[in-house]
Write a protein that holds these residues in place. Sequence first.
Motif, short mmCIF file in Angstrom:
data_model
loop_
_atom_site.label_atom_id
_atom_site.label_comp_id
_atom_site.label_asym_id
_atom_site.label_seq_id
_atom_site.Cartn_x
_atom_site.Cartn_y
_atom_site.Cartn_z
N MET A 251 -55.51 -57.15 64.79
CA MET A 251 -55.07 -56.62 63.56
C MET A 251 -54.26 -57.46 62.50
SD MET A 251 -53.49 -52.84 62.51
CE MET A 251 -55.01 -52.01 63.19
N THR A 252 -54.64 -57.66 61.52
CA THR A 252 -53.76 -58.23 60.71
C THR A 252 -52.39 -57.83 60.27
OG1 THR A 252 -54.37 -57.49 58.47
CG2 THR A 252 -55.78 -59.34 59.55
N ASN A 253 -51.37 -58.84 59.86
CA ASN A 253 -50.12 -58.28 59.75
C ASN A 253 -50.00 -57.31 58.44
OD1 ASN A 253 -48.91 -59.81 61.58
ND2 ASN A 253 -47.93 -61.06 60.20
N LYS A 254 -50.93 -57.35 57.62
CA LYS A 254 -50.89 -56.47 56.22
C LYS A 254 -51.46 -55.04 57.05
CE LYS A 254 -52.86 -56.17 51.58
NZ LYS A 254 -53.62 -56.69 50.74
N GLY A 255 -52.57 -55.15 57.90
CA GLY A 255 -53.29 -53.95 58.61
C GLY A 255 -52.06 -53.26 59.32
N LEU A 256 -51.25 -53.88 59.91
CA LEU A 256 -50.24 -53.31 60.71
C LEU A 256 -49.24 -52.57 59.90
CD1 LEU A 256 -49.50 -56.01 63.41
CD2 LEU A 256 -50.50 -53.72 63.88
N ARG A 257 -49.00 -52.84 58.73
CA ARG A 257 -48.05 -52.23 57.95
C ARG A 257 -48.80 -51.14 57.35
NH1 ARG A 257 -46.14 -55.95 53.11
NH2 ARG A 257 -44.23 -54.45 52.99
N TYR A 258 -49.86 -51.08 56.85
CA TYR A 258 -50.75 -49.99 56.46
C TYR A 258 -50.98 -48.99 57.68
CZ TYR A 258 -51.91 -51.94 51.99
OH TYR A 258 -51.85 -52.48 50.68
N LEU A 259 -51.10 -49.48 58.77
CA LEU A 259 -51.25 -48.51 60.16
C LEU A 259 -49.99 -47.72 60.26
CD1 LEU A 259 -52.49 -47.49 62.63
CD2 LEU A 259 -51.58 -49.40 63.68
N ARG A 260 -48.74 -48.35 60.18
CA ARG A 260 -47.51 -47.71 60.36
C ARG A 260 -47.18 -46.65 59.12
NH1 ARG A 260 -41.97 -47.99 59.00
NH2 ARG A 260 -42.29 -49.28 57.15
N TRP A 261 -47.40 -47.41 58.05
CA TRP A 261 -47.53 -46.29 56.84
C TRP A 261 -48.52 -44.96 57.07
CZ3 TRP A 261 -47.54 -50.80 52.92
CH2 TRP A 261 -46.35 -51.54 52.78
N GLY A 262 -49.73 -45.19 57.45
CA GLY A 262 -50.52 -44.26 57.77
C GLY A 262 -50.28 -43.20 58.88
N LEU A 263 -49.56 -43.57 59.84
CA LEU A 263 -48.95 -42.79 60.79
C LEU A 263 -47.70 -42.14 60.38
CD1 LEU A 263 -49.15 -45.23 63.78
CD2 LEU A 263 -50.55 -43.23 63.49
N LEU A 264 -46.79 -42.61 59.77
CA LEU A 264 -45.81 -41.99 58.88
C LEU A 264 -46.25 -40.92 58.02
CD1 LEU A 264 -43.05 -44.78 58.50
CD2 LEU A 264 -42.75 -42.93 60.00
N ALA A 265 -47.26 -41.16 57.20
CA ALA A 265 -47.62 -40.23 56.30
C ALA A 265 -48.23 -39.11 56.84
CB ALA A 265 -48.59 -40.84 55.43
N ALA A 266 -49.05 -39.25 58.12
CA ALA A 266 -49.68 -38.24 58.76
C ALA A 266 -48.72 -37.27 59.51
CB ALA A 266 -50.73 -38.96 59.89
N ILE A 267 -47.50 -37.92 60.16
CA ILE A 267 -46.51 -37.25 60.60
C ILE A 267 -45.66 -36.35 59.62
CG2 ILE A 267 -44.25 -37.04 61.73
CD1 ILE A 267 -45.23 -39.60 63.04
N LEU A 268 -45.70 -37.00 58.16
CA LEU A 268 -44.77 -36.24 57.17
C LEU A 268 -45.90 -35.11 56.73
CD1 LEU A 268 -42.50 -35.86 55.02
CD2 LEU A 268 -43.87 -37.64 53.75
N VAL A 269 -47.01 -35.10 56.67
CA VAL A 269 -48.00 -34.09 56.19
C VAL A 269 -47.80 -33.06 57.29
CG1 VAL A 269 -50.35 -33.55 55.55
CG2 VAL A 269 -49.26 -35.62 54.63
#
Length: 373
Positions: free
Chosen positions: A1-19
Amino acid sequence: MTNKGLRYLRWGLLAAILVYITVAAFLHQQSGPEKAASIHALCPYGGLETLYSLMFSGSFVKKIFSGTMVLLVLSLIITLLFRRSFCGLLCPFGALQEFFAKLGQKVLGKRYTMPDKIDIPLRYLKYLVLLITLLGAWITGTLWMSPYDPYAAYAHLSAGFTELAEEYFIGLILLVVTVIGSFVYDRFFCKYLCPAGAFYGILGKLSPNKVERNEAKCIHCRLCSKSCPVNIDVEKATTVTTAECINCQECVNVCPQNGAIAIKQGKKEIPALAVIGLVMGIFFGGILVAQATGFYKTLPAPVTEGSIVNVEEIRGSMTLADVAKGTGLSQDVLYKKLGIPENVPPETRLKDVSQYVEGFSPETARELLRQTP
C-alpha cells in the motif's frame, strides 16, 4: 500500500470508530444504559478511574463495567508495545479533533502553531489533569469529572441543550474550546488537557517503539514536521521518543524520500501498515476474545425484584417501573413517596420526570427514598 493509501486507511479507521461511538452515545441517550453502553463504559480511562475502587472494595464505580477494564488492559498492552498508538489510531475524540484540524487547514489556508513560550508550559497541564482526575475518582469513588469532561458533553449532545446546560455546562464549554482550538491548532485537547494521553505518554516511555530519521537520506523538506498533528519538529530530531508522539505515522507517510524516516521496534524497522494491523488486531481481537469468554460487559445487569438494596444504586436512566421493581415497592407506594402524579407513565425515566413535576431530579428520588421508611 502506498504512503498516501496508509494515510487514508488511518483516517478511515478513525472515522469509523468516531461514527460508532457517536451512534452508541445517541442510542444510550434514547434507549438508556440497559440497552446501549455509556461513553464512560467504552472509554479505557474509565478503567483507570475505577482501579482504586476495584482493588480495595472489589466493585466498579458507577457507569464502569468489566468491559471497561478489558479496554484499559488492551490499551496498556498497545502502549507498552507501540507507545501512544491508542491516541493516534483508535481514539474517537482525537479523531474528532484531527478532522476539525483538517477542515481548519482548508478554511484558513495554513496550519497554525502555538508560540513556544505558551505551548511548552501548557503541555504539562494534562499531567496535572491526570493527577486531579485520578485522585478525585479514587477518593470519591465516582466519575466526578464527568460534568467537566468535553468527551462526555459530546456524547450527550443528542440529549438536548437543556440537559447539557444543566449537567454538562463546563464540559460543553470545554468541548467548544476543543473544537475551535483544534480547528486552529490541531489536536488541542490531546496536547494540553487529555489525562489519558498524559498517562499513555508516561507509560509509553517503556516502549521499544520509536520513529527514526536518517540524516544521510533526509532532504530537509520539513513535510514531516508540518504534518505532525501534535507539532513535533521531526525534521530536527534523530529519534522521536517524546511522550507527545501519538504514533500516527503521518511523518513517515508524507516523507517523499525512501528510507529517510522509519518506525523502529527496538533496532528492527517495522512497516507502518504492520503497526496499524497489530494495533487493530490486539485491540479488536482482544475485545472479541473477552466477549467470547464472557468478560466483556458494558451494560448494567437488568433490574429484578428487590435488586436495589441501596438507594444510591438508583440511576436517572431507570424508569419508574424499574425503581418500583428494584426497591420492591408497588407503583402506588413509590409514586406517593416521590410525590409523583398518578398520570405519569411508569415507563418514564427518572431524569425525565421533571417534565411532569417541576424541579424533580434523580437525586430528588434518592433523597426522598432515604428519608422515608
